[in-house]
Design a protein around this motif. Structure first.
Motif, PDB file in Angstrom:
ATOM      1  N   ALA A 196      47.976  15.650  44.609  1.00 21.23           N
ATOM      2  CA  ALA A 196      48.028  16.897  43.841  1.00 21.23           C
ATOM      3  C   ALA A 196      49.277  16.974  42.983  1.00 21.23           C
ATOM      4  O   ALA A 196      49.302  17.672  41.966  1.00 21.23           O
TER       5      ALA A 196
ATOM      6  N   TYR B 274      46.090  24.886  36.838  1.00 26.18           N
ATOM      7  CA  TYR B 274      45.282  24.003  37.681  1.00 26.18           C
ATOM      8  C   TYR B 274      46.166  23.256  38.671  1.00 26.18           C
ATOM      9  O   TYR B 274      45.801  23.080  39.842  1.00 26.18           O
ATOM     10  N   ASP B 275      47.324  22.834  38.209  1.00 28.71           N
ATOM     11  CA  ASP B 275      48.264  22.140  39.097  1.00 28.71           C
ATOM     12  C   ASP B 275      48.682  23.053  40.242  1.00 28.71           C
ATOM     13  O   ASP B 275      48.761  22.630  41.401  1.00 28.71           O
TER      14      ASP B 275
ATOM     15  N   ARG C  85      47.002  25.661  41.476  1.00 26.76           N
ATOM     16  CA  ARG C  85      45.873  25.883  42.388  1.00 26.76           C
ATOM     17  C   ARG C  85      45.610  24.660  43.262  1.00 26.76           C
ATOM     18  O   ARG C  85      45.340  24.782  44.449  1.00 26.76           O
ATOM     19  N   THR C  86      45.686  23.480  42.659  1.00 24.66           N
ATOM     20  CA  THR C  86      45.458  22.251  43.420  1.00 24.66           C
ATOM     21  C   THR C  86      46.514  22.083  44.498  1.00 24.66           C
ATOM     22  O   THR C  86      46.219  21.699  45.636  1.00 24.66           O
ATOM     23  N   HIS C  87      47.750  22.384  44.161  1.00 21.31           N
ATOM     24  CA  HIS C  87      48.829  22.275  45.136  1.00 21.31           C
ATOM     25  C   HIS C  87      48.624  23.263  46.290  1.00 21.31           C
ATOM     26  O   HIS C  87      48.785  22.904  47.467  1.00 21.31           O
TER      27      HIS C  87
ATOM     28  N   ALA D 165      45.705  22.021  48.474  1.00 22.01           N
ATOM     29  CA  ALA D 165      46.107  20.894  49.322  1.00 22.01           C
ATOM     30  C   ALA D 165      46.937  21.381  50.502  1.00 22.01           C
ATOM     31  O   ALA D 165      46.790  20.889  51.632  1.00 22.01           O
TER      32      ALA D 165
END
Length: 903
Positions: free
Chosen positions: A349, A417-418, A420-422, A425
């Motif tokens: 991520a 997006y980064d 949310r992905t972090h 995860a």
């Protein structure tokens, strides 16, 4: 059942649906038995049977259809108020439920179904008779006499129910019985111990009666006549006690506990039929004792054997109290792999960040390009440029503006997006960790019985109080702590707690109190074992230390209480001269210390002479995720388990002293030897860039060293990945992990490091650590970035710092500050917490995780003055935390100068 084969997919759906319906039937029938007049359970029972009938008809499993239809008729009849099912018919309904479950498990085995035809016919006929009787209830019916274990009715019922007692048991049904028996035996054990401490407890009576009744039905279902006899005899005793006609004596409780043990041994035997034949005499003896208990006759059970020195194993299914949560079996290897994958997801991520950084650079270059075009505009107004050139220029300028807007929009989407992905995860990682956790109760189920048996064998009265049963503990830790807790409890029973006579003479209650508690505290698992016994005789302990030649008599006089207590954890150390079956071999507390150390935890003991003893174990919450201190050694990151760190500090190199060629510093009243971490790891020495040495103090008791590292990188929560077994045991390395930026990180083995330090010092090969060095001139013109969404705060802080010579720039929120700090070269960053787009905690965390920015000092200045906010700020890497409501001009300036010096 039709001759056609069953579709495997449909069969699995049927089995899945049946699981919930049979569970509802079992629970509803027990409720109905407890309160026959209740109407609420009948509706659920009727629906469950009806659903089973429909599902079985869809997949063409005729035996299940027959059973479910017969059960449904009984429930409909009872629901219409014509007749409530009697206790005997509840047994038949429970057997029908178990048989339906067995049919589902063997629906694709025609031979098994054929073997069960007689049992199915008998149950359907029994349930059909019940439903038929409901249409024409007999008048003047007399209640049947209660059945006792020794009566002819009892023996006849058992024989009728068991066509082939204790023999030819079907393996799949046997496994079902073992699972059911484990849960019910655990309830019997707990209930009997509760009944012994509170004889009039009606809740315990009810629990015991239901458990014995369910166990009897399970044994009868699979044809285990021995189990039926014992469970039925116990049930009669509990019913009599519940009705007030019998109050079990302590000797009667002993008989019931021995019967429970017998049933547990029976259920866990690999060959139950053979076991029953071999132990028929013991079963007959217990049956006679149970009959005496029911008749109110005095019983004298055999004296209990010496309690085993091994931990008492909890019965299978001891987690029955948590059965409300649906569960599936997952191997430990699968969970470990899932944990590793969750860690990799967190790392992956983070790979979006470099792309966002690259786009930021493109955006900067584009801004510079547009600036050049703006400067070119003046030249385009020159008469030497024709209309075609002007049109080309205007078109280029317009397209550059379009690209700037498009890039800004896409960059914002990528950063969102980064984020949310972090976050996703992180949530995945936390859920995987949670899946490894079990309640503390699962690991201590057998301790109540062990304490009871040992205390009775020793002639003592002890009540074990277990707290924190719902505290979540990693399954690996739960397995490992069983032996240490077993030793600590035995140690308290044998060494610490006095006899009732001695307690009465000391003015204490005759019944001693032994407490076992598990709690989460400060990010660790704390387990406490405490008794109110005699405590440790410190002078006797001091003399034992001298007698064993561990220290000299002169040194022993100066040992403090805490230093003395450290000796009891040494191998082979004991204050007792005799060896007993309970303890006294001098190995118990050594085992405690070794196991706790293996789990990267700490254990200490505190004695209150005459008032008791307290042992406190501090363990990590999980062995899969480790809270660690990240340090830098020779330019590489290394992790040290936080639970094993005694202390960290920055020491002025001028305070390093030398004695007989060895360097040390003074911490309190102790001299701590210094060792260069890079030397132990075989790494090159990094030139110190500070006047202070970063020191991690490791070890405990009389074996502590200060390990000098290049710098502290802050605390991290790391996923522990074991090293490849083909590498063998690496010196001074325990495991590895992956940092959030994708870099590998080795986790140091603290015990190995201490042994390596001993070897290096003994061999006289200790490298010298640089001491005081000349101070370098502090560069001037230091740059500070102030990040705050309040224009007032920004300007106040900017003016305050600029007036004394600092170069100050500002950013309007966390995202703006993050963009600025990556483009500029700042000596200090000052940030607020509550800001839009990116808050201060996220902003500081981003800085400290960036390899190019992680050494930049960061100060948080916020209105929040709560301890949890201050702690979180320091955890994400802030070097200083200051509240806006309390600082004056001098406070902020002093804090800045503490971090980066004068302008």
């Amino acid at each position: 059942m039709s001759g056609q084969s069953i579709n495997p997919v449909m069969l699995e759906l049927f089995r899945t649906e049946l699981e919930s319906h049979t569970r509802a039937l079992g629970e509803g029938l027990l409720q109905l038995e407890e309160n026959p007049a209740a109407s609420a359970p009948l509706e659920g029972l009727m629906r469950a049977a009806h659903s089973i009938k429909g599902a079985a008809r869809i997949v063409d499993i005729t035996p299940a259809v027959r059973l479910a239809h017969a059960m449904e008729d009984v429930f409909v009849t009872a629901q219409q108020g014509r007749r409530a099912p009697a206790a005997a018919h509840i047994d038949a309904l429970l057997r029908a439920t178990d048989l339906v479950r067995g049919i589902a498990a063997h629906a694709d085995d025609p031979a098994w179904l054929q073997q069960q035809e007689a049992a199915i016919d008998a149950i359907v006929q029994s349930l059909g008779g019940e439903a038929a009787a409901a249409t024409d209830p007999p008048t003047g019916a007399q209640p049947t006499a209660p059945v006792t274990p020794g009566s002819a009715a009892s023996g006849g019922a058992a024989q009728a129910a068991d066509a082939a007692p204790d023999a030819n048991l079907e393996p799949a049904m046997l496994e079902l019985f073992r699972g059911e028996a484990g849960a019910q035996l655990a309830m019997l054990m707990d209930g009997l111990l509760q009944l012994e401490s509170a004889p009039g407890d009606s809740v315990a009576h009810e629990q015991l009666m239901r458990a014995a009744h369910s166990l009897k039905g399970a044994a009868r279902m699979v044809g285990i006549d021995t189990g039926v006899r014992l469970a039925h005899a116990m049930e009669d005793i509990f019913v009599a006690a519940q009705q007030g006609g019998l109050e079990p004596s302590p000797e009667a409780i002993d008989v019931l506990l021995q019967s429970t043990d017998m049933l547990q041994r029976l259920s866990q035997s690999p060959d139950i039929g053979d076991w029953c034949r071999q132990h028929a005499g013991e079963v007959d003896r217990l049956g006679g004792l149970l009959a005496d208990v029911l008749a109110g006759r005095e019983v004298q059970p055999p004296a209990p054997t010496a309690p085993s020195t091994e931990p008492t194993q909890p019965a299978a299914g001891s987690g029955a109290t948590h059965a409300a949560d649906s569960a599936i079996r997952v191997s430990s290897e699968s969970l470990n792999r899932l944990m590793g994958l969750a860690g990799e997801v967190q790392v992956e991520a983070r790979w979006l960040r470099p792309f966002a950084d690259g786009l930021q650079h493109i955006k900067q270059y584009q801004s510079e390009l547009i600036g050049l075009l703006d400067r070119l505009r003046d030249y385009m107004d020159s008469p030497r440029v024709d209309d075609f050139g002007r049109n080309l220029f205007n078109d280029a300028l317009r397209r550059a503006g379009d690209c700037r807007h498009l890039l800004s929009d896409r960059l914002g989407e990528l950063e969102e997006y980064d984020r949310r992905t972090h976050n996703l995860a992180g949530r995945l990682s936390r859920e995987v960790v949670a899946s490894r956790m079990r309640p503390f109760a699962d690991g201590v189920h057998g301790f109540q019985r062990m304490v009871r048996d040992i205390s009775r064998a020793l002639g003592k009265q002890v009540r074990l109080d277990i707290r924190g049963l719902e505290t979540r503990v990693d399954r690996d830790i739960l397995e490992k702590i069983e032996a240490p807790l077993n030793h600590l409890l035995r140690n308290a029973l044998d060494h610490g707690i006095e006899t009732p006579e001695a307690r009465a003479a000391a003015g204490k209650p005759e019944q001693a109190r032994l407490r076992l508690e598990a709690i989460h505290s400060a990010g660790m698992l704390s387990i406490i074992v405490e008794d109110d016994g005699r405590g440790m005789d410190l002078e006797l302990l001091r003399q034992k230390v001298v007698d064993k030649q561990l220290v000299s008599a002169e040194m022993a006089k100066d040992l403090s209480e805490s230093e003395l207590m450290e000796f009891i954890f040494l191998p082979g150390f004991s204050t007792r001269s005799e060896v007993t079956e309970i303890s006294g071999r001098g190995v118990g507390l050594d085992v405690v210390h070794s196991v706790v150390q293996e789990m990267h935890g700490l254990v200490n003991a505190v004695s209150h002479p005459g008032r008791g003893m307290r042992f406190h174990m501090q363990l990590p919450l999980t062995l899969s995720v480790m809270r660690s201190l990240l340090v830098e050694i020779a330019g590489e990151p290394y992790a040290v388990p936080l639970a094993q760190i005694n202390r960290t500090l920055k020491l002025d190199r001028g305070q390093i002293q030398v004695l007989e060629g060895r360097q040390y510093f003074t911490l309190g009243n102790h001299h701590i030897g210094l060792v260069a971490a890079n030397q132990l790891l075989g790494l090159p020495e990094g030139p110190p860039d500070e006047d202070e040495a970063c020191i991690v103090v490791l070890g405990e008791r009389l074996d502590r060293y200060g390990f000098v590292v290049d710098r502290f990188l802050g605390e991290r929560t790391l996923v522990v990945n074991p090293l490849d077994q083909r590498l063998g045991k690496l010196k001074d390395i325990a495991a590895c992990s992956i940092l959030e930026d994708g870099r590998p990180c080795l986790i140091l083995d603290v015990d190995d490091l201490l042994r390596s330090a001993d070897l290096v010092i003994a061999g006289g090969r200790l490298d010298r650590i640089e001491q005081a060095r000349s101070h370098q001139a502090v560069k001037t013109g230091k740059r500070i970035l102030v990040v705050d969404d309040s224009i007032t705060v920004r300007e106040v802080e900017r003016n305050m710092l600029a007036n004394i010579g600092y170069q100050v720039e500002v950013a309007v929120d966390g995202m703006d500050g993050w963009n600025a700090v990556r483009m500029g070269d700042y000596d200090l960053v000052i940030s607020d917490i509550d800001m839009p787009r990116m808050n201060g905690f996220e902003f500081v965390s981003q800085i400290k995780q960036d390899p190019n920015l992680k050494h930049t000092p960061v100060m948080i200045v916020s209105y929040k003055d709560r301890d949890e906010d201050r702690t979180r700020g320091l955890e994400v890497g802030a070097d200083y935390y200051l509240t806006k409501g309390s600082f004056q001009d001098a406070t902020l300036i002093d804090a800045v100068q503490d971090l980066i010096g004068e302008p």
